[in-house]
Write an enzyme that holds these catalytic residues in place. Structure first.
Site, mmCIF file in Angstrom:
data_model
loop_
_atom_site.group_PDB
_atom_site.id
_atom_site.type_symbol
_atom_site.label_atom_id
_atom_site.label_comp_id
_atom_site.label_asym_id
_atom_site.label_seq_id
_atom_site.Cartn_x
_atom_site.Cartn_y
_atom_site.Cartn_z
ATOM 1 C CE LYS A 33 -33.561 22.374 -61.415
ATOM 2 N NZ LYS A 33 -33.142 22.380 -59.837
ATOM 3 C CG ASP A 60 -29.608 22.333 -59.319
ATOM 4 O OD1 ASP A 60 -28.369 22.559 -59.339
ATOM 5 O OD2 ASP A 60 -30.738 22.840 -59.467
ATOM 6 C CE LYS A 62 -28.308 25.748 -56.930
ATOM 7 N NZ LYS A 62 -29.424 24.615 -57.481
ATOM 8 C CG ASP A 65 -17.674 18.336 -48.611
ATOM 9 O OD1 ASP A 65 -16.397 18.450 -47.888
ATOM 10 O OD2 ASP A 65 -18.551 17.581 -48.175
ATOM 11 C CB ILE A 66 -12.408 19.015 -48.690
ATOM 12 C CG1 ILE A 66 -12.913 17.470 -48.648
ATOM 13 C CG2 ILE A 66 -12.662 19.800 -47.504
ATOM 14 C CD1 ILE A 66 -11.925 16.733 -47.768
ATOM 15 C CG ASN A 68 -10.290 13.045 -51.871
ATOM 16 O OD1 ASN A 68 -9.889 12.389 -52.675
ATOM 17 N ND2 ASN A 68 -10.936 12.525 -50.748
ATOM 18 C CB THR A 116 -31.506 34.037 -58.147
ATOM 19 O OG1 THR A 116 -31.888 32.693 -57.963
ATOM 20 C CG2 THR A 116 -30.808 34.106 -59.632
ATOM 21 N NE ARG A 177 -42.075 31.784 -62.509
ATOM 22 C CZ ARG A 177 -41.020 30.799 -62.245
ATOM 23 N NH1 ARG A 177 -40.414 30.026 -63.171
ATOM 24 N NH2 ARG A 177 -40.900 30.252 -60.938
ATOM 25 N N GLY A 206 -39.428 25.215 -64.049
ATOM 26 C CA GLY A 206 -40.307 24.257 -63.137
ATOM 27 C C GLY A 206 -41.617 24.534 -63.100
ATOM 28 N NE ARG A 207 -41.696 27.577 -58.550
ATOM 29 C CZ ARG A 207 -41.230 28.535 -57.661
ATOM 30 N NH1 ARG A 207 -41.776 28.560 -56.523
ATOM 31 N NH2 ARG A 207 -39.964 28.999 -57.860
HETATM 32 O O1 C5P Z 1 -40.305 26.645 -60.725
HETATM 33 P P1 C5P Z 1 -39.057 27.226 -61.109
HETATM 34 O O2 C5P Z 1 -39.369 27.495 -62.638
HETATM 35 O O3 C5P Z 1 -38.932 28.723 -60.465
HETATM 36 O O4 C5P Z 1 -37.873 26.644 -60.974
HETATM 37 C C1 C5P Z 1 -36.633 26.811 -61.270
HETATM 38 C C2 C5P Z 1 -35.725 25.650 -60.704
HETATM 39 O O5 C5P Z 1 -34.393 26.141 -61.019
HETATM 40 C C3 C5P Z 1 -35.794 25.215 -59.254
HETATM 41 O O6 C5P Z 1 -35.537 23.803 -59.324
HETATM 42 C C4 C5P Z 1 -34.633 25.894 -58.685
HETATM 43 O O7 C5P Z 1 -33.880 25.361 -57.534
HETATM 44 C C5 C5P Z 1 -33.428 26.153 -59.830
HETATM 45 N N1 C5P Z 1 -32.663 27.249 -59.618
HETATM 46 C C6 C5P Z 1 -33.023 28.690 -59.523
HETATM 47 N N2 C5P Z 1 -32.514 29.761 -59.174
HETATM 48 C C7 C5P Z 1 -30.954 29.251 -59.255
HETATM 49 C C8 C5P Z 1 -30.522 28.261 -59.515
HETATM 50 C C9 C5P Z 1 -31.340 26.944 -59.567
HETATM 51 O O8 C5P Z 1 -34.264 28.840 -59.558
HETATM 52 N N3 C5P Z 1 -30.209 30.457 -59.182
#
Ligand code: C5P
Length: 228
Positions: A33, A60, A62, A65-66, A68, A116, A177, A206-207
């Site tokens: 991503k 990602d 997100k 906007d309008i 077009n 979230t 997690r 991610g982390r």
């Molecule tokens: O590091 P972590 O596992 O929390 O990363 C989650 C990823 O998903 C991040 O890139 C975050 O921007 C994205 N994300 C999120 N919650 C959302 C939408 C996207 O954590 N509702």
């Protein structure tokens, strides 16, 4: 294959860090991503580089906007040959329709319902009196009726959305997690196994992987835990 359902979030600042991660993890998984931080710093070149390395990209951005402008941005993302792209469903029906009609079949357009990080107090302050779940469901229905391919969903919305839409919509789920990692700022988490069992099609992680001293081992452990 389950390992193709794990998307690693490249939430890093530079192309070099991102491509190091792609290089380290690319033997185990094939989906990454690119979010606002990396895209703003490095632009479309980072997407081209990941695609050139043979991996799939979830862009990602997100979009909101309008109609077009969003449709034209969808066309630009399609030119980059990404597999998934996000936009905000609160842009309304006309915007959703414009986005959907601008995309090629092979690009999955994913709608974001309610972030979230937003709670009911936040909704009140922008004039929305509903409960979060009701607002999520209303936007999700609007997206599904207007032809989006999938939704970005929190783990705890999975059961509700699966019950509502069956298998006609892809559910892509961050906020995951493993038991051995820190929840950090993600509040209502599930383990990868629980999220798949609750109906997720793809997990975005991610982390728990990229912030570990050994990302490759962390990913291997997650894949083992989900039986991939
Ligand atoms: O590091 P972590 O596992 O929390 O990363 C989650 C990823 O998903 C991040 O890139 C975050 O921007 C994205 N994300 C999120 N919650 C959302 C939408 C996207 O954590 N509702």
């Amino acid at each position: 294959m389950t390992k193709n359902k794990i998307i690693v979030a490249l939430d890093v600042a530079t192309k070099k860090e991102a491509l190091d991660l792609v290089d380290q993890l690319g033997e185990q998984i094939s989906f990454f991503k690119v979010g606002l931080q990396l895209y703003t710093a490095e632009g479309p070149e980072i997407v081209r580089a990941i695609r050139a390395a043979g991996a799939n990209v979830f862009l990602d951005l997100k979009l909101h906007d309008i109609p077009n402008t969003v449709a034209n941005a969808v066309r630009s993302a399609a030119e980059l040959a990404v597999q998934m792209l996000t936009f905000h469903l609160c842009g309304g029906e006309e915007m959703i329709r414009a986005a959907v009609s601008a995309k090629p079949r092979e690009l999955s357009l994913l709608g974001v319902t309610v972030l979230t990080s937003v709670d009911e107090q936040t909704l009140r302050k922008i004039g929305i009196p509903d409960k979060i779940d009701d607002h999520v469901l209303r936007l999700a229905k609007l997206g599904a009726e207007t032809g989006v391919d999938g939704l970005v969903a929190s783990p705890h919305e999975l059961k509700m959305l699966r019950a509502q839409f069956g298998t006609k919509i892809k559910l892509v789920v961050p906020g995951v997690r493993p038991t051995w990692s820190e929840a950090g700022d993600q509040k209502r988490v599930m383990t990868p196994r629980e999220a798949f069992d609750a109906g997720a099609d793809y997990l975005v992680i991610g982390r728990p992987i990229i912030a570990q001293p050994r990302p490759r081992e962390a990913l291997a452990q997650i894949l083992a835990e989900i039986g991939a």
